[in-house]
Design a protein around this motif. Sequence first.
Motif, short mmCIF file in Angstrom:
data_model
loop_
_atom_site.label_atom_id
_atom_site.label_comp_id
_atom_site.label_asym_id
_atom_site.label_seq_id
_atom_site.Cartn_x
_atom_site.Cartn_y
_atom_site.Cartn_z
N ALA A 97 0.81 -1.21 0.00
CA ALA A 97 0.00 0.00 0.00
C ALA A 97 0.85 1.26 0.00
O ALA A 97 1.85 1.37 0.72
CB ALA A 97 -0.93 0.01 1.21
N GLU A 98 0.43 2.22 -0.82
CA GLU A 98 0.99 3.56 -0.80
C GLU A 98 0.21 4.38 0.23
O GLU A 98 -1.03 4.41 0.20
CB GLU A 98 0.89 4.22 -2.17
N ILE A 99 0.91 5.03 1.16
CA ILE A 99 0.28 5.75 2.26
C ILE A 99 0.23 7.24 1.93
O ILE A 99 1.25 7.82 1.55
CB ILE A 99 1.05 5.54 3.58
N TYR A 100 -0.95 7.84 2.12
CA TYR A 100 -1.12 9.27 1.86
C TYR A 100 -1.59 9.97 3.13
O TYR A 100 -2.50 9.50 3.82
CB TYR A 100 -2.15 9.49 0.74
N ALA A 101 -0.98 11.11 3.43
CA ALA A 101 -1.35 11.93 4.58
C ALA A 101 -1.02 13.38 4.26
O ALA A 101 -0.18 13.67 3.39
CB ALA A 101 -0.61 11.47 5.83
N SER A 102 -1.64 14.28 4.98
CA SER A 102 -1.38 15.69 4.70
C SER A 102 0.00 16.09 5.21
O SER A 102 0.45 15.64 6.27
CB SER A 102 -2.46 16.58 5.32
N GLN A 103 0.63 16.96 4.45
CA GLN A 103 1.94 17.49 4.85
C GLN A 103 1.84 18.20 6.20
O GLN A 103 2.73 18.06 7.06
CB GLN A 103 2.43 18.48 3.79
N LEU A 104 0.75 18.92 6.41
CA LEU A 104 0.56 19.66 7.64
C LEU A 104 0.46 18.73 8.85
O LEU A 104 1.04 19.00 9.91
CB LEU A 104 -0.69 20.54 7.54
N GLU A 105 -0.24 17.62 8.68
CA GLU A 105 -0.36 16.66 9.78
C GLU A 105 0.99 16.04 10.10
O GLU A 105 1.39 15.93 11.27
CB GLU A 105 -1.36 15.55 9.39
N TYR A 106 1.70 15.66 9.07
CA TYR A 106 3.02 15.05 9.26
C TYR A 106 3.97 16.01 9.97
O TYR A 106 4.63 15.65 10.96
CB TYR A 106 3.59 14.63 7.90
N ASP A 107 4.05 17.21 9.48
CA ASP A 107 4.98 18.18 10.06
C ASP A 107 4.64 18.48 11.52
O ASP A 107 5.55 18.61 12.37
CB ASP A 107 4.96 19.47 9.25
N ALA A 108 3.35 18.60 11.81
CA ALA A 108 2.94 18.92 13.18
C ALA A 108 3.32 17.80 14.15
O ALA A 108 3.82 18.06 15.25
CB ALA A 108 1.44 19.17 13.22
N TRP A 109 3.09 16.56 13.75
CA TRP A 109 3.43 15.44 14.64
C TRP A 109 4.93 15.27 14.80
O TRP A 109 5.41 14.95 15.88
CB TRP A 109 2.78 14.16 14.13
N MET A 110 5.68 15.50 13.74
CA MET A 110 7.12 15.37 13.84
C MET A 110 7.73 16.42 14.77
O MET A 110 8.82 16.24 15.31
CB MET A 110 7.76 15.46 12.46
#
Length: 287
Positions: free
Chosen positions: A155-168
């Motif tokens: 599976a290719e996983i898709y998520a928002s850049q904003l969500e990723y950056d905030a959690w990181m």
Amino acid sequence: MKTIGLTASLLFASFLTMSSCGNVPKQSQAGKASESVQGVKTMTMEDGLQVTWIQDNASERLMPRSLFAAAPDSLFESLSLQGGIPSTVSTFLLQSKEGPILFDAGLGQADSRLIAGLASIGIAPEDVKYIYLTHFHGDHIGGLMKEDTAVFPHAEIYASQLEYDAWMAMPDEKKSQVVRTMDAYKDRLHLFGFGDTLPGGVAAIEAIGHTPGHTVYQAGKLLVVGDLMHGVALQLPHPEFCASYDMEPGQAVKTRQEVLDYARKNALTMAGMHFPAPAFLILEENK
């Protein structure tokens, strides 16, 4: 990890017309529904598009009154919700022309039913081509991993850049599950901007507030709304009340009101990860 910015057009799935019965939510009749396994319901749209609801939680799930601290006791009493608000942990599988698309992955607990639910419609983990994440809370990404192994090998996983950056950017103790999961899929992780159109013609729509990058997805008349509402019986008539899980309550209220209005005006079928079974809902426009 890849950042994307696609511009392909939406799939405009055609839904069957519903009869009007006032401004009351009801189980969606937008298409032909079938249910052969408990906690699994497939709807076939007029154009042949199929979406399947899969309930991940094995036992009854009630959102406790304490989750909505700002809502008065009198309101809970008037709605007969003192014992809790019926809910689920749900995922949805869309059969697109480009392959099966899974929206979120549930809890990933020993008694989780996602994998069995997929099997009941003839889908194995290796068959899932895309996974679109509404956000990174554990009851949405937990099913992506079994111990240290990725559950969905292709599976290719898709998520928002904003969500990723905030959690990181969060402290290690808050982001450990997210980091471990994203690392496991790093070669297949795609980060999008709001407004992008993803494979399968699915539009990624900004719905921030519950989390910094919470995303709603639309394919034609289907709107996958993630954690827009944790307690439908309370928050549908009173969207001003937040669950304590909402990270930015003020923005969550604004988003909830806007998305509900959008769904109502456009006769969209909402699919919600914490809606009560069977987790599909269509609203009538105010008369």
